[in-house]
Design a protein around this motif. Sequence first.
Motif, PDB file in Angstrom:
ATOM      1  N   ALA A 174     -13.934  -6.183  -1.922  1.00 35.12           N
ATOM      2  CA  ALA A 174     -12.564  -5.824  -1.521  1.00 35.12           C
ATOM      3  C   ALA A 174     -11.993  -4.711  -2.402  1.00 35.12           C
ATOM      4  O   ALA A 174     -11.263  -3.834  -1.924  1.00 35.12           O
ATOM      5  N   ASP A 203      -8.183  -8.025   2.402  1.00 36.10           N
ATOM      6  CA  ASP A 203      -7.803  -6.856   1.589  1.00 36.10           C
ATOM      7  C   ASP A 203      -7.122  -5.813   2.465  1.00 36.10           C
ATOM      8  O   ASP A 203      -7.073  -5.953   3.696  1.00 36.10           O
ATOM      9  N   VAL A 213      -5.653  -7.921  -2.793  1.00 33.53           N
ATOM     10  CA  VAL A 213      -6.612  -8.918  -2.307  1.00 33.53           C
ATOM     11  C   VAL A 213      -5.897 -10.277  -2.243  1.00 33.53           C
ATOM     12  O   VAL A 213      -5.317 -10.709  -3.249  1.00 33.53           O
TER      13      VAL A 213
END
Length: 771
Positions: A654, A698, A666
């Motif tokens: 992410a 994300d 995130v």
Amino acid sequence: MPSKGVFVIEEPILHEILDELPDSVLWVVPVVNEHEEVIDFKVQYSNSKANELTDHPKGKLAGLKILEDKIPSATECHKNFINFLKILESNSPQEFSFKVPHRNEAVETVRRKFKHGVLSITRDRAGQRVAEQKEQQKTKLLHTVIDHSPVGIMVYDAVRNEQNDITDFKLVLYNEIVLQLTGFSRDERRNISLKDLLWRLEVEPMFQQYVDTVETGKPFSFEFHFKQLQRWLSCMVVKLDDAFLLVLTDITERQLSSVTVEQQKNLLNDILKNSFNGISVTKILRNSEGAVIDGRTILANDAAVNFTGIPKDVYLSRSAVELEPDFLKTDYAALCIETLRTGKPNSTQFNIGPTNRWLELTISRLDEDHLITIFSDITSSKQAQLDIERSARQLQTIIDRTQTGIFTIVPVFDEDKKVIDFRFVLVNQALSMYLEKTPETLIGGTGDEWFPAYKKNGLFELFLDTYTTGNTNRFDLHYNADGIDAWINMMCTSFEEGVLVTFSDYTPVKKLQLEQEVLVDKLRQSNKNLEEFAYVASHDLQEPVRKVKTFSELLKRALESRLTENELQIFNKMYSASERMQMLINDLLEYAQASTPEPVYSVIDLGEKIGRVLEDMEVDIKEASADVQVGELPVIHGSDRQIHQLFQNLVSNAIKYRKQGEAPVVKISSSVISADELKAMLSQEVPPVDYHKIVVADNGIGFEQEYAEKIFQVFQRLHGKKEYKGTGVGLSIVKKVVQNHKGYVYAESTLGEGSAFYVFLPVDTTAHSNA
């Protein structure tokens, strides 16, 4: 003393009469102890139908006791005793219906006190109870007519010596008018023999004529003057089996003789009309040589006409051959001729096509030229019998055509009553095909004869255990003998006489299973070798790569002042390549380790686990200015090392694929969903348990949704090496870890808007792991 208007019937003459009845007749008398208490009932008389209906192990019921001999059965004898006792004490008749288990017949029973015992009459006519009640009313009326008839009726039974010669006759039946016509009291009439009677009345003809009537069947009649009462009587003597019927008529006043004859005729008509069974008399027609050539019905009651379905005028006007040209070739004609020849009654059953009724005919000889036929309607019982036979044939067809093997066996005993073998009673095609024989060939043979090895491989002992203990045995057997090589699943169940065995042949499945086991063992060994190779190779490659990287860096520093710009770029590329090689080796080592599930799981608090993952990634998170938001996460069971790899790769992925100039965000969250919800999301079948749904989302660069499956494959990358570092192994490790934990993973993304990775771990699996 019998009351006025009641027949006095003694046992001898009743035996043959009652044995011809379709009803069950049973007379029991009480058995008392020293305190005059009734402790049992003894069967004083039972006719053939009663013996047949009860089907007692000891055969005939006469002489047996209700409780002591368990009549009709161990479970019903006490109830039977209570019922008899109640009737005896209350002198109240009882009627009830019940079903005979072993015959599957509905019957009706009437019980009442008779003399010093209880009389029980059972009829297999449950469905015709109302009709029978009407017939009973008619019968009662008939008895009333007979009792008040001006005709005296007497029945004498033959008394024979050891040589079967008739020595006298005993009076077994008479009506009230006999006492009036003879002037005897009941006691005198009951106890007097025929010889005594003839002597006291001074009656001709002599004793021998009565003997001749019983022996030959030839009737005779005579008139005599009864001096004591100054009365003329007309007597007619007719054979009745081993007895004779004596009809007395007062003919003192000749002018009344015609009325008396008419009354007798009406009485006979009433008897025939109200009889439940059909009755007909047939005159035999012979040729000049005395051979039977035809027969003509000279008397038939309404029941006989109804049973045959032939109009009465046709029935009585045409001969048997006229009604059926091939009559003399039928089995019925053969029985009639045999009865005429031997004097022994015969019976047969046949179906009347137009009415679809079944009749049972009893044929008896009246004399050399006359037959009496009694018709009984057995449609209901016969139809039940045919239904049972049809069901049996259908069942046999099903048994023969089923793929499951079915056979029944009964034990074979030696002289010491020890079971030494089993004999086949029923066999279907599934068993006989092993020997390429028909089932009929195997039936009657023994197991030792057709399958000798069954006494060596344990089958005989299992059959014997089921037969002796009643236990049901189910087992798998590899029968490799007697020319048979088969894997069989078999079940043995006991029944009353032996053992029922069912089996299924799963040889093809077993052979395939054995082949698969060999392949699985080879594959398992191959995987083990590959894992060992990957692990060893990755460790062995670490050192050369590290040296290439180190020495290239040392050489670059030593020669840096003398290197051209182009040569310096070569050193940088070589160093970068060695770094990628080292990263790839490390990822491959992690992937190899993730491919094998941990043998022992532990309790993992995912909240704490994510905290340690973020600590390890602290430098990367600060460098990217990432904001990692962690929600409430569950406690699970799993591999600590692999779960750490799982979330480290997801968080790293992410942060890595973030947008240029925008700090990554995130979000990690969780919830619980049902199997049905997961099935709808994945569009595939899943085990019926609840699942932890863990989402890592994300705001990165995202990707096209069509690549959602491709990103979890080894070495698959959606971006160039220059844009984003990596080997394409990280998400493959994520999928391996999730699979090791019996879960599922998939991704959703929109290009330029971010991605969300969904991890599903089963709740009950984690709850029952060996932490």
